[in-house]
Design an enzyme around this catalytic site. Structure first.
Site, PDB file in Angstrom:
ATOM      1  N   MET A   1      -4.954  -4.386  -1.513  1.00  0.00           N
ATOM      2  CA  MET A   1      -6.617  -4.972  -1.634  1.00  0.00           C
ATOM      3  C   MET A   1      -7.678  -3.830  -1.463  1.00  0.00           C
ATOM      4  O   MET A   1      -8.581  -3.672  -2.415  1.00  0.00           O
ATOM      5  CB  MET A   1      -6.761  -6.052  -0.801  1.00  0.00           C
ATOM      6  CG  MET A   1      -7.955  -6.909  -0.859  1.00  0.00           C
ATOM      7  SD  MET A   1      -7.832  -8.369  -0.093  1.00  0.00           S
ATOM      8  CE  MET A   1      -7.831  -8.160   1.530  1.00  0.00           C
ATOM      9  N   LEU A   2      -7.873  -3.373  -0.168  1.00  0.00           N
ATOM     10  CA  LEU A   2      -8.796  -2.463  -0.145  1.00  0.00           C
ATOM     11  C   LEU A   2      -8.677  -1.125  -0.951  1.00  0.00           C
ATOM     12  O   LEU A   2      -9.626  -0.455  -1.316  1.00  0.00           O
ATOM     13  CB  LEU A   2      -8.742  -1.975   1.648  1.00  0.00           C
ATOM     14  CG  LEU A   2      -9.763  -0.901   1.765  1.00  0.00           C
ATOM     15  CD1 LEU A   2     -11.188  -1.259   1.538  1.00  0.00           C
ATOM     16  CD2 LEU A   2      -9.577  -0.482   3.313  1.00  0.00           C
TER      17      LEU A   2
ATOM     18  N   TYR B   1       1.476  -6.890  14.982  1.00  0.00           N
ATOM     19  CA  TYR B   1       0.784  -6.235  14.124  1.00  0.00           C
ATOM     20  C   TYR B   1      -0.245  -5.336  14.773  1.00  0.00           C
ATOM     21  O   TYR B   1      -0.197  -4.182  14.446  1.00  0.00           O
ATOM     22  CB  TYR B   1      -0.005  -6.923  13.082  1.00  0.00           C
ATOM     23  CG  TYR B   1      -0.876  -6.606  12.125  1.00  0.00           C
ATOM     24  CD1 TYR B   1      -0.527  -5.645  11.231  1.00  0.00           C
ATOM     25  CD2 TYR B   1      -2.373  -6.742  12.618  1.00  0.00           C
ATOM     26  CE1 TYR B   1      -1.629  -5.053  10.143  1.00  0.00           C
ATOM     27  CE2 TYR B   1      -3.292  -6.058  11.719  1.00  0.00           C
ATOM     28  CZ  TYR B   1      -2.947  -5.265  10.467  1.00  0.00           C
ATOM     29  OH  TYR B   1      -3.875  -4.780   9.940  1.00  0.00           O
TER      30      TYR B   1
ATOM     31  N   TYR C   1       1.727  -2.424   6.569  1.00  0.00           N
ATOM     32  CA  TYR C   1       2.658  -4.100   6.367  1.00  0.00           C
ATOM     33  C   TYR C   1       1.691  -4.777   7.204  1.00  0.00           C
ATOM     34  O   TYR C   1       1.532  -4.920   8.395  1.00  0.00           O
ATOM     35  CB  TYR C   1       3.995  -3.947   7.210  1.00  0.00           C
ATOM     36  CG  TYR C   1       4.590  -5.224   7.044  1.00  0.00           C
ATOM     37  CD1 TYR C   1       4.517  -6.086   6.127  1.00  0.00           C
ATOM     38  CD2 TYR C   1       5.376  -5.717   8.325  1.00  0.00           C
ATOM     39  CE1 TYR C   1       5.258  -7.135   6.277  1.00  0.00           C
ATOM     40  CE2 TYR C   1       6.261  -7.015   8.256  1.00  0.00           C
ATOM     41  CZ  TYR C   1       6.072  -7.530   7.058  1.00  0.00           C
ATOM     42  OH  TYR C   1       6.693  -8.839   7.219  1.00  0.00           O
TER      43      TYR C   1
HETATM   44  N1  NAP Z   1      -6.762  -7.035   5.444  1.00  0.00           N
HETATM   45  C1  NAP Z   1      -7.306  -7.072   6.581  1.00  0.00           C
HETATM   46  O1  NAP Z   1      -8.101  -8.109   6.838  1.00  0.00           O
HETATM   47  C2  NAP Z   1      -7.679  -5.996   7.515  1.00  0.00           C
HETATM   48  C3  NAP Z   1      -8.068  -5.990   8.663  1.00  0.00           C
HETATM   49  C4  NAP Z   1      -7.975  -4.868   9.055  1.00  0.00           C
HETATM   50  C5  NAP Z   1      -7.513  -3.875   9.150  1.00  0.00           C
HETATM   51  N2  NAP Z   1      -6.735  -3.617   7.908  1.00  0.00           N
HETATM   52  C6  NAP Z   1      -6.296  -2.406   7.442  1.00  0.00           C
HETATM   53  O2  NAP Z   1      -6.480  -2.072   6.205  1.00  0.00           O
HETATM   54  C7  NAP Z   1      -5.658  -1.417   5.265  1.00  0.00           C
HETATM   55  C8  NAP Z   1      -5.843  -2.178   4.078  1.00  0.00           C
HETATM   56  O3  NAP Z   1      -5.416  -3.402   4.219  1.00  0.00           O
HETATM   57  P1  NAP Z   1      -5.082  -4.306   2.737  1.00  0.00           P
HETATM   58  O4  NAP Z   1      -5.545  -5.739   3.086  1.00  0.00           O
HETATM   59  O5  NAP Z   1      -6.086  -3.905   1.590  1.00  0.00           O
HETATM   60  O6  NAP Z   1      -3.649  -4.062   2.646  1.00  0.00           O
HETATM   61  P2  NAP Z   1      -2.786  -4.663   1.619  1.00  0.00           P
HETATM   62  O7  NAP Z   1      -3.597  -5.368   0.546  1.00  0.00           O
HETATM   63  O8  NAP Z   1      -1.657  -5.342   2.087  1.00  0.00           O
HETATM   64  O9  NAP Z   1      -2.268  -3.258   0.944  1.00  0.00           O
HETATM   65  C9  NAP Z   1      -1.415  -2.379   1.652  1.00  0.00           C
HETATM   66  C10 NAP Z   1      -0.666  -1.584   0.800  1.00  0.00           C
HETATM   67  O10 NAP Z   1       0.457  -0.963   1.400  1.00  0.00           O
HETATM   68  C11 NAP Z   1       1.465  -0.835   0.730  1.00  0.00           C
HETATM   69  N3  NAP Z   1       2.766  -0.513   1.494  1.00  0.00           N
HETATM   70  C12 NAP Z   1       3.172  -1.462   2.249  1.00  0.00           C
HETATM   71  N4  NAP Z   1       4.467  -0.694   2.899  1.00  0.00           N
HETATM   72  C13 NAP Z   1       4.495   0.712   2.409  1.00  0.00           C
HETATM   73  C14 NAP Z   1       5.380   1.785   2.558  1.00  0.00           C
HETATM   74  N5  NAP Z   1       6.440   1.836   3.161  1.00  0.00           N
HETATM   75  N6  NAP Z   1       4.739   2.962   1.719  1.00  0.00           N
HETATM   76  C15 NAP Z   1       3.962   2.886   0.924  1.00  0.00           C
HETATM   77  N7  NAP Z   1       2.887   1.867   0.935  1.00  0.00           N
HETATM   78  C16 NAP Z   1       3.144   0.672   1.286  1.00  0.00           C
HETATM   79  C17 NAP Z   1       1.462  -2.280   0.250  1.00  0.00           C
HETATM   80  O11 NAP Z   1       2.636  -2.252  -0.600  1.00  0.00           O
HETATM   81  P3  NAP Z   1       3.387  -3.821  -0.947  1.00  0.00           P
HETATM   82  O12 NAP Z   1       2.281  -4.658  -1.424  1.00  0.00           O
HETATM   83  O13 NAP Z   1       4.198  -3.736  -2.359  1.00  0.00           O
HETATM   84  O14 NAP Z   1       3.824  -4.243   0.372  1.00  0.00           O
HETATM   85  C18 NAP Z   1       0.254  -2.376  -0.290  1.00  0.00           C
HETATM   86  O15 NAP Z   1      -0.065  -1.842  -1.597  1.00  0.00           O
HETATM   87  C19 NAP Z   1      -4.643  -1.502   6.029  1.00  0.00           C
HETATM   88  O16 NAP Z   1      -4.143  -0.521   6.854  1.00  0.00           O
HETATM   89  C20 NAP Z   1      -4.739  -2.659   6.955  1.00  0.00           C
HETATM   90  O17 NAP Z   1      -3.873  -2.566   8.287  1.00  0.00           O
HETATM   91  C21 NAP Z   1      -6.817  -4.977   6.950  1.00  0.00           C
END
Ligand code: NAP
Length: 285
Positions: free
Chosen positions: A1-2, A117, A53
């Site tokens: 997403m990000l 997490y 994850y």
């Molecule tokens: N969402 C929130 O509210 C939030 C809040 C605070 C911090 N964050 C942090 O911000 C970052 C982005 O978040 P997001 O919500 O955009 O996450 P997201 O949409 O879940 O994207 C994470 C990506 O990482 C990929 N991924 C998972 N396992 C992997 C692996 N082994 N090797 C390579 N890629 C892998 C996923 O692929 P698949 O989809 O195929 O699994 C997905 O494309 C993350 O680090 C998260 O911890 C997010």
């Protein structure tokens, strides 16, 4: 997403360089040395690591996977960045905090994660600090954006399908638009910031108020929203009751303050055509 929003922002603000985005199809960070070598072969100047994850309840049920991806995967990326002498940028979370502070968290407040997490992401922070000199760690929270399922799209979908929703009213944070975080990350990289920074849209609310506002701004305020407690919802992972991030350091070092969450939400709903006038647009994306 990000990641997808960030890639676009970085490609336009760093048009003097080459910006490449990799997802799990291109690199699996669980594949240790193989993944590290792939990164090093690119000879990167900057490595922005946001793979994770991110299913908070999924992590609770599969601790092994949570640590394999969020902690050990981060160690692999940090090692590769260090061996390439590249600057490392790592995305972390408000869920490193326990929520008991009662006022916005500063970068140097002590983490005490309540769930798997949060613990796995905090371990990732440790690896980055140990291995990647001069790294930038950005903690953000409650993200929504154009790419991927998120709280906003879930509320709209459930509102449309069921006409009534129950949403927790005992967790407070700042809903944050991925486009705004992406721009802040770009600014922080440009100013060669190092250390931990908190980045979120300003103002705060509970998930319940966030849900009500989403429905109101989308022209769906006839949908009834019932406030419930986290205990009643009974999800596997415990969340902090208050995890608002203090973003003064970002302002002090870059002059940047992210707009209020309600303004960003309006922008998102309009840009992504998620209002009642175009109910099918969302499904086409
Ligand atoms: N969402 C929130 O509210 C939030 C809040 C605070 C911090 N964050 C942090 O911000 C970052 C982005 O978040 P997001 O919500 O955009 O996450 P997201 O949409 O879940 O994207 C994470 C990506 O990482 C990929 N991924 C998972 N396992 C992997 C692996 N082994 N090797 C390579 N890629 C892998 C996923 O692929 P698949 O989809 O195929 O699994 C997905 O494309 C993350 O680090 C998260 O911890 C997010």
């Amino acid at each position: 997403m990000l990641g997808r929003d960030l890639l676009g922002v970085l490609q336009s603000s760093f048009s003097d360089g080459e910006v490449i985005g990799w997802d799990i199809e291109e690199i699996d960070i669980q594949k240790g040395e193989e993944a590290a070598t792939k990164i090093e072969n690119l000879r990167p100047g900057i490595v922005v690591h946001i793979a994770a994850y991110t299913d908070v309840d999924g992590c609770e049920l599969d601790e092994k996977k949570a640590f394999a991806v969020n902690a050990e995967g981060t160690r692999v990326v940090a090692l590769a960045a260090s061996r390439s002498q590249a600057k490392m940028v790592y995305l972390s979370t408000d869920y490193v905090f326990n929520g008991n502070k009662g006022e916005p968290y500063l970068e140097n407040d002590s983490p005490d994660p309540l769930n798997v997490y949060g613990r796995s992401k905090w371990r990732g922070e440790h690896y980055v600090q140990e291995l990647a000199k001069g790294a930038l760690i950005i903690r953000t929270q409650w993200l929504y954006g154009r790419y991927g399922k998120n709280f906003v799209t879930s509320v709209l979908q459930e509102g449309r399908e069921k006409g009534a929703l129950s949403i927790v009213n005992d967790q407070t944070g700042s809903p944050t638009y991925t486009v705004d975080v992406a721009k802040a990350i770009s600014t922080l990289i440009r100013s060669d910031a190092q250390g931990i920074f908190h980045v979120a849209n300003s103002d705060s609310c509970t998930w319940f108020t966030f849900g009500q506002t989403i429905l109101k701004l989308s022209g769906m305020d006839k949908v009834s929203v019932i406030p419930i407690s986290s205990e009643k919802l009974g999800r596997p992972a415990v969340r902090p009751s208050y995890s608002v991030l203090n973003c003064e350091k970002l302002k002090k070092e870059t002059g940047l303050t992210l707009r209020p969450w309600s303004e960003a939400l309006k922008d998102y709903l309009t840009t992504c055509h998620l209002t009642i006038d175009q109910p099918d647009d969302r499904q086409r994306r």
